[in-house]
Design a protein around this motif. Structure first.
Motif, PDB file in Angstrom:
ATOM      1  N   LYS A 235      -4.942   0.171  -5.562  1.00 34.41           N
ATOM      2  CA  LYS A 235      -5.518   1.492  -5.802  1.00 34.41           C
ATOM      3  C   LYS A 235      -6.756   1.703  -4.938  1.00 34.41           C
ATOM      4  O   LYS A 235      -6.951   2.770  -4.365  1.00 34.41           O
ATOM      5  CB  LYS A 235      -5.858   1.684  -7.274  1.00 34.41           C
ATOM      6  CG  LYS A 235      -6.366   3.080  -7.573  1.00 34.41           C
ATOM      7  CD  LYS A 235      -6.557   3.332  -9.041  1.00 34.41           C
ATOM      8  CE  LYS A 235      -6.999   4.754  -9.255  1.00 34.41           C
ATOM      9  NZ  LYS A 235      -7.212   5.057 -10.658  1.00 34.41           N
TER      10      LYS A 235
ATOM     11  N   ARG B 293       1.039   4.158  -2.780  1.00 37.42           N
ATOM     12  CA  ARG B 293       0.858   5.594  -2.509  1.00 37.42           C
ATOM     13  C   ARG B 293       1.933   6.434  -3.192  1.00 37.42           C
ATOM     14  O   ARG B 293       1.677   7.557  -3.592  1.00 37.42           O
ATOM     15  CB  ARG B 293       0.902   5.853  -1.005  1.00 37.42           C
ATOM     16  CG  ARG B 293      -0.359   5.549  -0.304  1.00 37.42           C
ATOM     17  CD  ARG B 293      -0.383   6.141   1.110  1.00 37.42           C
ATOM     18  NE  ARG B 293      -1.683   5.912   1.678  1.00 37.42           N
ATOM     19  CZ  ARG B 293      -1.952   5.011   2.601  1.00 37.42           C
ATOM     20  NH1 ARG B 293      -0.996   4.268   3.101  1.00 37.42           N
ATOM     21  NH2 ARG B 293      -3.180   4.847   3.041  1.00 37.42           N
ATOM     22  N   LYS B 294       3.130   5.883  -3.295  1.00 38.92           N
ATOM     23  CA  LYS B 294       4.264   6.615  -3.869  1.00 38.92           C
ATOM     24  C   LYS B 294       4.526   6.202  -5.316  1.00 38.92           C
ATOM     25  O   LYS B 294       5.567   6.550  -5.877  1.00 38.92           O
ATOM     26  CB  LYS B 294       5.528   6.358  -3.041  1.00 38.92           C
ATOM     27  CG  LYS B 294       5.400   6.687  -1.578  1.00 38.92           C
ATOM     28  CD  LYS B 294       5.344   8.163  -1.344  1.00 38.92           C
ATOM     29  CE  LYS B 294       5.351   8.426   0.150  1.00 38.92           C
ATOM     30  NZ  LYS B 294       5.300   9.808   0.469  1.00 38.92           N
ATOM     31  N   TYR B 295       3.586   5.475  -5.912  1.00 34.14           N
ATOM     32  CA  TYR B 295       3.780   4.972  -7.274  1.00 34.14           C
ATOM     33  C   TYR B 295       4.092   6.124  -8.230  1.00 34.14           C
ATOM     34  O   TYR B 295       3.411   7.151  -8.233  1.00 34.14           O
ATOM     35  CB  TYR B 295       2.535   4.224  -7.743  1.00 34.14           C
ATOM     36  CG  TYR B 295       2.703   3.567  -9.086  1.00 34.14           C
ATOM     37  CD1 TYR B 295       3.480   2.431  -9.224  1.00 34.14           C
ATOM     38  CD2 TYR B 295       2.103   4.099 -10.214  1.00 34.14           C
ATOM     39  CE1 TYR B 295       3.652   1.823 -10.457  1.00 34.14           C
ATOM     40  CE2 TYR B 295       2.260   3.508 -11.453  1.00 34.14           C
ATOM     41  CZ  TYR B 295       3.045   2.367 -11.563  1.00 34.14           C
ATOM     42  OH  TYR B 295       3.215   1.779 -12.799  1.00 34.14           O
TER      43      TYR B 295
ATOM     44  N   ILE C  50       0.842  -1.199   0.000  1.00 34.44           N
ATOM     45  CA  ILE C  50       0.000   0.000   0.000  1.00 34.44           C
ATOM     46  C   ILE C  50       0.880   1.253   0.000  1.00 34.44           C
ATOM     47  O   ILE C  50       0.602   2.214  -0.729  1.00 34.44           O
ATOM     48  CB  ILE C  50      -0.972  -0.008   1.201  1.00 34.44           C
ATOM     49  CG1 ILE C  50      -2.031  -1.094   1.023  1.00 34.44           C
ATOM     50  CG2 ILE C  50      -1.626   1.359   1.393  1.00 34.44           C
ATOM     51  CD1 ILE C  50      -2.852  -1.393   2.273  1.00 34.44           C
ATOM     52  N   GLU C  51       1.941   1.228   0.793  1.00 33.55           N
ATOM     53  CA  GLU C  51       2.844   2.384   0.833  1.00 33.55           C
ATOM     54  C   GLU C  51       3.543   2.584  -0.508  1.00 33.55           C
ATOM     55  O   GLU C  51       3.706   3.718  -0.966  1.00 33.55           O
ATOM     56  CB  GLU C  51       3.861   2.241   1.968  1.00 33.55           C
ATOM     57  CG  GLU C  51       3.235   2.348   3.340  1.00 33.55           C
ATOM     58  CD  GLU C  51       2.387   3.606   3.510  1.00 33.55           C
ATOM     59  OE1 GLU C  51       2.899   4.716   3.251  1.00 33.55           O
ATOM     60  OE2 GLU C  51       1.207   3.485   3.895  1.00 33.55           O
TER      61      GLU C  51
ATOM     62  N   ILE D  16      -5.659   2.614  -1.436  1.00 30.36           N
ATOM     63  CA  ILE D  16      -5.071   3.942  -1.193  1.00 30.36           C
ATOM     64  C   ILE D  16      -6.082   5.069  -1.366  1.00 30.36           C
ATOM     65  O   ILE D  16      -5.853   6.162  -0.874  1.00 30.36           O
ATOM     66  CB  ILE D  16      -3.807   4.210  -2.049  1.00 30.36           C
ATOM     67  CG1 ILE D  16      -4.109   4.187  -3.541  1.00 30.36           C
ATOM     68  CG2 ILE D  16      -2.703   3.243  -1.692  1.00 30.36           C
ATOM     69  CD1 ILE D  16      -2.934   4.569  -4.415  1.00 30.36           C
ATOM     70  N   VAL D  17      -7.182   4.783  -2.029  1.00 28.34           N
ATOM     71  CA  VAL D  17      -8.222   5.813  -2.176  1.00 28.34           C
ATOM     72  C   VAL D  17      -9.452   5.472  -1.352  1.00 28.34           C
ATOM     73  O   VAL D  17     -10.530   5.987  -1.595  1.00 28.34           O
ATOM     74  CB  VAL D  17      -8.614   6.048  -3.661  1.00 28.34           C
ATOM     75  CG1 VAL D  17      -7.442   6.553  -4.461  1.00 28.34           C
ATOM     76  CG2 VAL D  17      -9.205   4.798  -4.277  1.00 28.34           C
TER      77      VAL D  17
END
Length: 139
Positions: A121, A19-21, A15-16, A124-125
């Motif tokens: 995705k 988030r930084k993808y 997940i982290e 993260i949203v």
């Protein structure tokens, strides 16, 4: 089925990274520090995720890890299967009575559905105000 720290922390890492993808590699140490986890343990989890083609390592001074695919193309099920193995609520169901077998398979199928339809995705949203899909179990 009980998800161990391997699955939980592995999903946290993914997940982290999601988030930084697109922002470049992220060190596992920075994730460990941010989430108050063991960097050494996260390194152990990275190897099977890398071998499964879910993450890539980038060497160098500004190295770390990145997702190997876009966040919408990796599901929670992908991560959990790599780190935890097959999704089964009960071992040896073939020895159970047919009615019990059917129950365990229905539970397995619902868990698989949730894991396989939830992408990084989505995680993260995540919006707590949106109604979540409800499952009704009859036993």
């Amino acid at each position: 089925m009980k998800i161990s720290t391997k699955g939980r922390y592995g999903l946290t890492v993914m997940i982290e990274l999601a988030r930084k993808y697109g922002e470049g590699p992220i060190s596992l140490k920075s994730i460990a520090d941010d989430k108050n986890l063991s960097a050494h343990y996260l390194e152990q989890l990275a190897a099977p995720l890398r071998n499964a083609g879910l993450i890539r390592s980038v060497r160098g001074a500004y190295g770390g890890y990145i997702l190997a695919k876009e966040p919408e193309n990796i599901t929670a099920g992908d991560v959990i299967r790599v780190l935890e193995g097959p999704i089964t609520p009960v071992e040896g169901i073939e020895e159970e009575e047919p009615a019990q077998q059917a129950l365990w398979m229905r539970i397995r199928d619902v868990v698989k559905d949730v894991l396989d339809t939830t992408t990084l995705k989505d995680l993260i949203v995540h919006d707590d105000t949106k109604p979540q899909k409800e499952y009704m179990f009859y036993i």
